[in-house]
Design a protein around this motif. Structure first.
Motif, PDB file in Angstrom:
ATOM      1  N   TRP A   1      29.007  42.092  95.503  1.00 42.97           N
ATOM      2  CA  TRP A   1      29.958  42.747  94.607  1.00 42.97           C
ATOM      3  C   TRP A   1      30.725  43.842  95.323  1.00 42.97           C
ATOM      4  O   TRP A   1      30.140  44.718  95.947  1.00 42.97           O
TER       5      TRP A   1
ATOM      6  N   PHE B   1      25.234  33.024  85.041  1.00 40.76           N
ATOM      7  CA  PHE B   1      25.919  34.282  84.788  1.00 40.76           C
ATOM      8  C   PHE B   1      25.009  35.214  83.988  1.00 40.76           C
ATOM      9  O   PHE B   1      23.999  34.786  83.422  1.00 40.76           O
TER      10      PHE B   1
ATOM     11  N   GLN C   1      29.408  38.929  81.288  1.00 40.13           N
ATOM     12  CA  GLN C   1      30.364  38.641  82.356  1.00 40.13           C
ATOM     13  C   GLN C   1      31.484  37.721  81.857  1.00 40.13           C
ATOM     14  O   GLN C   1      31.467  37.269  80.716  1.00 40.13           O
ATOM     15  N   TYR C   2      32.463  37.444  82.729  1.00 38.47           N
ATOM     16  CA  TYR C   2      33.611  36.649  82.325  1.00 38.47           C
ATOM     17  C   TYR C   2      33.966  35.614  83.381  1.00 38.47           C
ATOM     18  O   TYR C   2      33.433  35.610  84.494  1.00 38.47           O
TER      19      TYR C   2
ATOM     20  N   SER D   1      36.120  36.657  78.596  1.00 37.16           N
ATOM     21  CA  SER D   1      34.675  36.873  78.555  1.00 37.16           C
ATOM     22  C   SER D   1      33.960  35.667  77.962  1.00 37.16           C
ATOM     23  O   SER D   1      34.485  34.977  77.080  1.00 37.16           O
TER      24      SER D   1
ATOM     25  N   PRO E   1      30.920  33.488  87.962  1.00 43.17           N
ATOM     26  CA  PRO E   1      31.180  34.576  87.010  1.00 43.17           C
ATOM     27  C   PRO E   1      31.741  35.811  87.713  1.00 43.17           C
ATOM     28  O   PRO E   1      31.559  35.989  88.911  1.00 43.17           O
ATOM     29  N   TYR E   2      32.415  36.652  86.933  1.00 44.98           N
ATOM     30  CA  TYR E   2      32.953  37.918  87.422  1.00 44.98           C
ATOM     31  C   TYR E   2      32.465  39.064  86.530  1.00 44.98           C
ATOM     32  O   TYR E   2      32.111  38.849  85.381  1.00 44.98           O
ATOM     33  N   GLY E   3      32.537  40.264  87.085  1.00 47.74           N
ATOM     34  CA  GLY E   3      32.329  41.455  86.282  1.00 47.74           C
ATOM     35  C   GLY E   3      30.938  42.048  86.364  1.00 47.74           C
ATOM     36  O   GLY E   3      29.966  41.374  86.722  1.00 47.74           O
ATOM     37  N   GLN E   4      30.861  43.320  86.019  1.00 44.29           N
ATOM     38  CA  GLN E   4      29.586  44.024  85.985  1.00 44.29           C
ATOM     39  C   GLN E   4      29.340  44.680  84.625  1.00 44.29           C
ATOM     40  O   GLN E   4      28.803  45.769  84.517  1.00 44.29           O
TER      41      GLN E   4
ATOM     42  N   PHE F   1      27.149  44.201  81.701  1.00 45.04           N
ATOM     43  CA  PHE F   1      25.937  43.507  81.278  1.00 45.04           C
ATOM     44  C   PHE F   1      24.923  44.554  80.840  1.00 45.04           C
ATOM     45  O   PHE F   1      25.056  45.746  81.139  1.00 45.04           O
TER      46      PHE F   1
ATOM     47  N   SER G   1      31.859  39.363  74.506  1.00 45.93           N
ATOM     48  CA  SER G   1      30.793  39.846  75.388  1.00 45.93           C
ATOM     49  C   SER G   1      29.576  40.333  74.614  1.00 45.93           C
ATOM     50  O   SER G   1      28.441  39.952  74.936  1.00 45.93           O
TER      51      SER G   1
ATOM     52  N   GLU H   1      33.996  47.607  78.561  1.00 49.40           N
ATOM     53  CA  GLU H   1      34.955  46.658  79.097  1.00 49.40           C
ATOM     54  C   GLU H   1      36.190  46.743  78.233  1.00 49.40           C
ATOM     55  O   GLU H   1      36.143  46.467  77.031  1.00 49.40           O
TER      56      GLU H   1
END
Length: 352
Positions: free
Chosen positions: A32, A132, A136-137, A152, A194-197, A199, A219, A332
């Motif tokens: 990441w 995932f 995440q998205y 998402s 998947p993308y994003g943090q 969670f 989400s 988000e």
């Protein structure tokens, strides 16, 4: 030609192919790096080159000034390497981040659901399961539209081969207009993720508050379904905001979950209930519903916020006034073309 890039201070090593950006390589190998726009205009992915030959690429002069270029700084989303290299990035390592690598998938539309007058549920069967973390998205490519769009995941990780997206129609938005007006069952669309943090921080104690507005419910829906499936015993409260009952979608789902799970509470709120004479729930903004439910006392909770920027900003203010520290608030924001961000939700999880 493939080069090795070492990412400090973690020491992670990634293999970067010729012509591939540092960011693309990192995400596809489960490493990441902070980023947001993904195309050289926001400077979130700025890194320092310590060793090696790195090509700056198409970075905006506003995001990467001449002085910074002279100092050896580059934007990971634009920069390519021409030798083995060492870079230094501002990485906040999170022990709860599982680091699933980004992969490419082919999705086939299996179901389209009108969740509300402005939000459509899109179900896609993937050619193989996606790993995932709830919250995440993915990036979705739409025919005739330049660039992928971020949406998402609303399904829990246990349903890994058929994903669910909640997509709001943005007036004038090329991608969302196509999805709402032209997409049909059986169509195939490329997916990456998947993308994003964004969670749940499972290692951190405290009961959980979710505040969602509009299609930002996606989400929290994934997170809550996952938590309940895992048998999490913490108190979980979802506040869902909408303008009117027509826009308050999936209320039956969460009402049923609240009846099945004693530790889950569902509080819907309508900001404009003037035409909903039969509405007996909370009338007002969703952050006001949270204030009323908890009597303005949020201490010892963890809060997860997802929705449009005005809702997020109001919720943050309310939570902090109720004695919740900024370290306990995760969010988000959903940014669209109408907000000047090329119809893309921020790819960066931000803690305010």
């Amino acid at each position: 030609m493939t080069y090795t890039v070492t990412v400090e201070p973690t020491g992670a090593e990634i293999e970067v192919e010729e012509g591939q950006t540092i960011l693309q390589a990192a995400l596809r190998q489960g490493v990441w790096l902070p980023f947001a726009c993904g195309h050289g205009t926001c400077a979130t992915c700025k890194v320092q080159v310590l060793e090696g030959d790195v090509e700056v690429g198409d970075a905006s002069p506003f995001a990467l000034m001449d002085m910074e270029r002279d100092e050896g700084k580059v934007l990971a989303c634009c920069a390519t390497v021409e030798s083995d290299a060492v870079i230094e990035a501002d990485i906040d390592v999170d022990e709860d981040f599982l680091g699933y690598p980004v992969e490419d998938f082919q999705g086939t539309v299996t179901k389209l659901v009108d969740l509300s007058p402005t939000i459509k549920g899109v179900h896609l069967k993937l050619d193989r399961p996606i790993q995932f973390q709830a919250g995440q998205y993915i990036n979705l490519s739409v025919p005739g539209v330049k660039g992928a769009r971020a949406f998402s995941l609303a399904n829990p990780p246990s349903a890994a081969d058929e994903i669910e997206l909640h997509i709001r129609h943005v007036p004038g938005g090329a991608a969302t207009s196509y999805i709402h007006e032209s997409l049909k069952v059986g169509d195939e669309l490329p997916v990456s993720g998947p993308y994003g943090q964004f969670f749940v921080r499972s290692s951190q104690p405290g009961n959980l508050i979710f505040i969602a507005g509009g299609s930002g419910l996606s989400s929290p829906q994934s997170m809550i379904l996952d938590l309940l499936e895992q048998g999490d015993t913490r108190e979980i409260t979802l506040f869902q905001g909408a303008r009117n009952q027509a826009e308050l979608y999936n209320a039956d789902l969460f009402t049923a979950l609240a009846e099945q799970h004693p530790n889950f509470t569902y509080v819907p709120a309508l900001s404009d209930a003037s035409e909903d004479s039969n509405w007996t729930g909370f009338k007002g903004f969703v952050h006001e519903a949270a204030q009323a439910h908890f009597d303005n006392r949020f201490a010892d909770h963890k809060a997860y916020l997802c929705g449009p920027p005005p809702m997020i900003d109001a919720a943050i203010t309310a939570l902090m006034q109720g004695r919740l520290f900024e370290r306990d608030i995760f969010m988000e924001k959903f940014i669209t073309a109408a907000d000047g961000a090329d119809e893309q939700k921020s790819a960066l999880f931000r803690k305010i």
